[in-house]
Scaffold this motif. Structure first.
Motif, PDB file in Angstrom:
ATOM      1  N   LEU A  49       0.831  -1.200   0.000  1.00 57.41           N
ATOM      2  CA  LEU A  49       0.000   0.000   0.000  1.00 57.41           C
ATOM      3  C   LEU A  49       0.865   1.249   0.000  1.00 57.41           C
ATOM      4  N   ARG A  50       1.850   1.258   0.865  1.00 56.16           N
ATOM      5  CA  ARG A  50       2.652   2.466   0.977  1.00 56.16           C
ATOM      6  C   ARG A  50       3.478   2.714  -0.283  1.00 56.16           C
ATOM      7  N   THR A  51       3.927   1.644  -0.927  1.00 51.91           N
ATOM      8  CA  THR A  51       4.727   1.827  -2.147  1.00 51.91           C
ATOM      9  C   THR A  51       3.854   1.882  -3.401  1.00 51.91           C
ATOM     10  N   ARG A  52       2.528   1.880  -3.207  1.00 51.39           N
ATOM     11  CA  ARG A  52       1.595   2.017  -4.337  1.00 51.39           C
ATOM     12  C   ARG A  52       1.673   0.830  -5.302  1.00 51.39           C
ATOM     13  N   ILE A  53       2.165  -0.309  -4.819  1.00 53.82           N
ATOM     14  CA  ILE A  53       2.152  -1.481  -5.694  1.00 53.82           C
ATOM     15  C   ILE A  53       0.701  -1.907  -5.908  1.00 53.82           C
ATOM     16  N   ASP A  73      -3.488  -0.938  -5.530  1.00 51.78           N
ATOM     17  CA  ASP A  73      -4.465   0.138  -5.336  1.00 51.78           C
ATOM     18  C   ASP A  73      -5.777  -0.448  -4.820  1.00 51.78           C
ATOM     19  N   SER A  74      -6.846   0.345  -4.908  1.00 52.15           N
ATOM     20  CA  SER A  74      -8.083  -0.045  -4.240  1.00 52.15           C
ATOM     21  C   SER A  74      -8.642  -1.387  -4.718  1.00 52.15           C
ATOM     22  N   MET A  85      -6.181  -5.021  -3.881  1.00 56.44           N
ATOM     23  CA  MET A  85      -6.368  -5.876  -2.704  1.00 56.44           C
ATOM     24  C   MET A  85      -7.329  -7.022  -3.012  1.00 56.44           C
ATOM     25  N   PRO A 121      -3.174  -5.202   7.234  1.00 57.88           N
ATOM     26  CA  PRO A 121      -1.828  -5.073   6.671  1.00 57.88           C
ATOM     27  C   PRO A 121      -0.874  -6.138   7.207  1.00 57.88           C
ATOM     28  N   ASP A 175       0.058  -7.103   3.646  1.00 58.01           N
ATOM     29  CA  ASP A 175       0.658  -5.917   3.044  1.00 58.01           C
ATOM     30  C   ASP A 175       2.108  -6.045   2.582  1.00 58.01           C
TER      31      ASP A 175
END
Lengths: 79, 666
Positions: free
Chosen positions: A28-32, A34-35, A38, A60, A64
């Motif tokens: 999530l934090r590295t934008r691998i 998106d909504s 998941m 997470p 994550d």
């Protein structure tokens, strides 16, 4: 035989078009992811590893990163 | 509304030499802008400059011909757009003897009276060039928010400018090549960051700037900016008071924009902003308003029920064009040809279909609701910024990130867990004072497209960081503004002028020879909004509160009470798979992608096959990547690999004259 880690990495490379990521990088934090990513990931766990993912497990610490996923699958009895 | 073009030439050449050397160029540039002005195409070869113009006649149909020259001084203007307050300006120019009733002549007279600072008096949307032979200076100007486009190139042979970059290529001022850093900008910021354009060597004059070209030297300066500082806010202003201020200024903005010698119609999306504009226009017109809407065959994008309700309530004559998935794919080549930039959304396509509908009904001018979301804090981005600021004050709070579920109720359930929200929305939370705090999430989400870049392209552009480029441009005082004000400034500076008003605005309108007018972007409306406290715009998490309050009683309650509906258009289903257009199979092939060199052929191949067989809704990241690849490929194909030729008919249509005809003599 391919390990769960290898299968996960292959899935993520193929699905999210990333080559370069560490096993402990947060998706999530590295934008691998998106909504809708998941959902793709959970669907993959359920079909390919045949595990059930409850709503309460959508966390997470379970999902994550590759590291967290390997740990989560282990808890679910997948090596 | 029109197309303009021109270039500097050496002074002191005889008329025949000028014609031999420059006629072909003047003709090619002017002809390439035919779509912007199908009513007349003229170019003049003057001593020192060549000016061309294609005209869409709206004001003073008989007398407003261009280029227009003042007989006494030789000052000559080509003008694209409107100065809406020209009647008021005219009374302030008693020293000039007007020969026409056109706004172009008012511009000319205002320039003669005040010089280029005349733009400060203009209420309007414009891009124009004025040649002043008295000091051999070419002046350029662009409106405050960048509604009308203006591109230029500084070349060894001279300075050249035009409403669209294609005119510069048509006259071979420079070879068309993609600006690679501009491509990187587009896949982060949604558009190249002005003055950068999508083409190497072509720049755009940024909004609210004037420029001077003298002796081959180009200098530009800003003449206006929005002041969103706390000091400028009238803190005591209540919601009812703000509503009355908005009523006065917006009513006047609409009234001025109904000035034309041809009928003015309106776009109606079914949302609050366009409905309100339609309501105000219908009052002024006393029932004669025509409205135009896009409907989507796919129900998830469609807003026809709301459009019909508004049209019925306001009593407008309503027209709808229905867009099917396959229309999006079929339209994209034209969209990119007119838009001249890399896109991450297909949303401009339906706007091209809509302007065609308007033109098909013999209508040349439409009002739109564009701009209200930027000016009155309508976007989710502002709410997200507010929640993230609130959360940043207590980063450990488990409760605060839960507010995001109220913000994005349509997020999948798997994203609604607070811990997940925290990871996703927590980006940059440690530095809530950062200039780009508001935009970090959007830019990094869009920036995921960059993972499809080819290795070589990524290496060549590795030194370019779009967010840093934005930060380097923003005036220092903006950093001291509150978070919402900073967010608004960035939104106006990047998305609005770079994308919404250009690739999705002017270009999609002018692609069908239709002029758009934007009452919410009247600078008096923007300035009035800047003086309102944030709380009357974003009230809690209720967006555009002051606009809604004004709308109560003017537009149907159903429109006021509906949840804000983001305008979207189909993507993957329109570009790949069973409904894919012919061009996509060719241009998205591995070989063609590798030929352009921006994206990785193998990854694109994988993406296309993934999306073609996708059983579920594709992810936002995949959709954006697909549009970025498709638009880049179309741009390269139509401009670089197989450039489109200017049609013979359009070339022949241009009248090239040796002197500008004095105002009113035609």
């Amino acid at each position: 035989m391919t390990t769960a880690r290898e299968r996960l990495r292959l899935f993520i490379t193929d699905t999210f078009f990333v080559d370069d990521f560490g096993d402990s990088d947060s998706f999530l934090r590295t934008r691998i992811i998106d909504s809708t990513g998941m959902m793709e990931l959970v669907a993959f766990l359920e079909t390919d590893f045949r595990v059930k993912v409850a709503d309460a497990e959508l966390l997470p610490e379970n999902l994550d990163s590759v590291e967290n996923l390997v740990g989560f699958l282990k808890k679910k009895g997948v090596q | 509304m029109c197309g303009i073009a021109g270039f500097t030439v050496p002074t002191g050449l005889g008329p025949q030499v000028r014609r031999d050397r420059y006629e072909a160029r003047a003709r090619a540039m002017t002809a390439s802008l035919f779509h912007r002005g199908p009513d007349a195409q003229r170019a003049v070869l003057l001593d020192g400059v060549v000016l061309g113009q294609t005209r869409l006649s709206i004001v003073d149909l008989a007398g407003g011909h261009q280029p227009m020259k003042d007989a006494a001084t030789g000052v000559t203007v080509v003008f694209n757009g409107e100065v809406f307050n020209w009647l008021e300006l005219k009374t302030g120019l008693p020293g000039y003897r007007f020969r026409t009733t056109s706004d172009t002549e008012v511009l000319l007279a205002a320039f003669l009276a005040r010089g280029i600072d005349c733009v400060k008096d203009f209420v309007g949307q414009f891009a124009f060039a004025v040649w002043d032979p008295r000091d051999a200076t070419l002046w350029l100007a662009r409106d405050r928010v960048g509604i009308r486009p203006l591109f230029y190139a500084v070349t060894k042979e001279g300075f050249a400018f035009a409403s669209e970059a294609k005119a510069l290529f048509a006259a071979q001022w420079l070879p068309p090549k993609l600006d690679e850093d501009g491509v990187v900008d587009a896949v982060h910021l949604w558009a190249p960051l002005a003055p950068r354009s999508q083409f190497l060597g072509v720049a755009t004059l940024p909004a609210a700037h004037v420029a001077r070209v003298r002796g081959g030297v180009f200098t530009a300066r800003r003449y206006w900016d929005v002041d969103l500082s706390d000091d400028n806010v009238d803190r005591g202003l209540t919601l009812p008071e703000a509503t009355e201020k908005l009523r006065a200024v917006l009513t006047d903005a609409v009234r001025l924009r109904l000035r034309a010698d041809v009928p003015v119609a309106a776009y109606l999306s079914g949302g609050l902003d366009s409905s309100l504009i339609c309501a105000l226009a219908q009052r002024e017109l006393g029932g004669a308003l025509q409205t135009f809407s896009v409907g989507f065959a796919q129900a998830r994008y469609d807003e026809r029920a709301f459009q019909q309700e508004v049209a019925r309530a306001l009593g407008t004559t309503h027209h709808v064009v229905e867009v099917q998935d396959q229309d999006i794919g079929a339209l994209l080549p034209e969209v990119v040809w007119h838009g001249e930039q890399v896109l991450v959304r297909t949303a401009p396509g339906p706007f091209l279909a809509l302007s065609r509908l308007v033109r098909g009904h013999q209508t040349k001018v439409v009002l739109t609701g564009e701009g209200a979301d930027e000016v009155f804090l309508g976007y989710d981005l502002y709410k997200e910024t507010k929640v993230r600021q609130f959360w940043a004050r207590q980063p450990a709070s488990a409760h605060r990130p839960r507010l995001f579920t109220r913000l994005y109720p349509y997020l999948p359930l798997s994203q609604q867990a607070p811990e997940v929200l925290k990871e996703f929305f927590g980006l940059g939370l440690e530095a809530p004072g950062a200039l780009d705090f508001s935009h970090q999430i959007r830019w990094s989400n869009t920036g995921r497209v960059a993972r499809f870049f080819s290795k070589d392209f990524a290496a060549r552009t590795a030194g370019h960081h779009p967010a840093e480029a934005v930060k380097a441009q923003v005036p220092a005082q903006v950093l001291g503004w509150r978070a919402l004000a900073r967010a608004q400034y960035l939104e106006l500076a990047t998305l609005l002028s770079g994308y919404l008003l250009s690739a999705q605005g002017d270009r999609m309108l002018m692609g069908s020879s239709v002029e758009g007018r934007f009452p919410f972007l009247d600078h008096r409306v923007i300035e009035a909004a800047a003086r309102m406290p944030d709380a009357v715009k974003l009230r809690g998490l209720d967006e555009k509160a002051v606009v809604k309050r004004l709308g109560r009683g003017l537009v149907p309650d159903a429109v006021l009470d509906r949840h804000k509906f983001p305008y979207r258009a189909p993507v993957a289903e329109a570009l790949v798979g069973a409904k894919a257009p012919g061009w996509s199979r060719e241009l998205l092939s591995r070989a063609e992608v590798e030929r352009t060199g921006v994206f990785d052929g193998a990854k694109v191949e994988k993406l296309v096959s993934k999306l073609a067989k996708a059983a579920t809704q594709p992810s936002e990241a995949d959709n954006m990547a697909l549009v970025a690849v498709a638009s880049t490929q179309l741009l390269a194909h139509q401009f670089v690999h197989a450039p489109r030729e200017v049609s013979r008919r359009h070339l022949d249509a241009v009248r090239v004259e040796d002197e500008a005809v004095a105002a009113g003599q035609r």
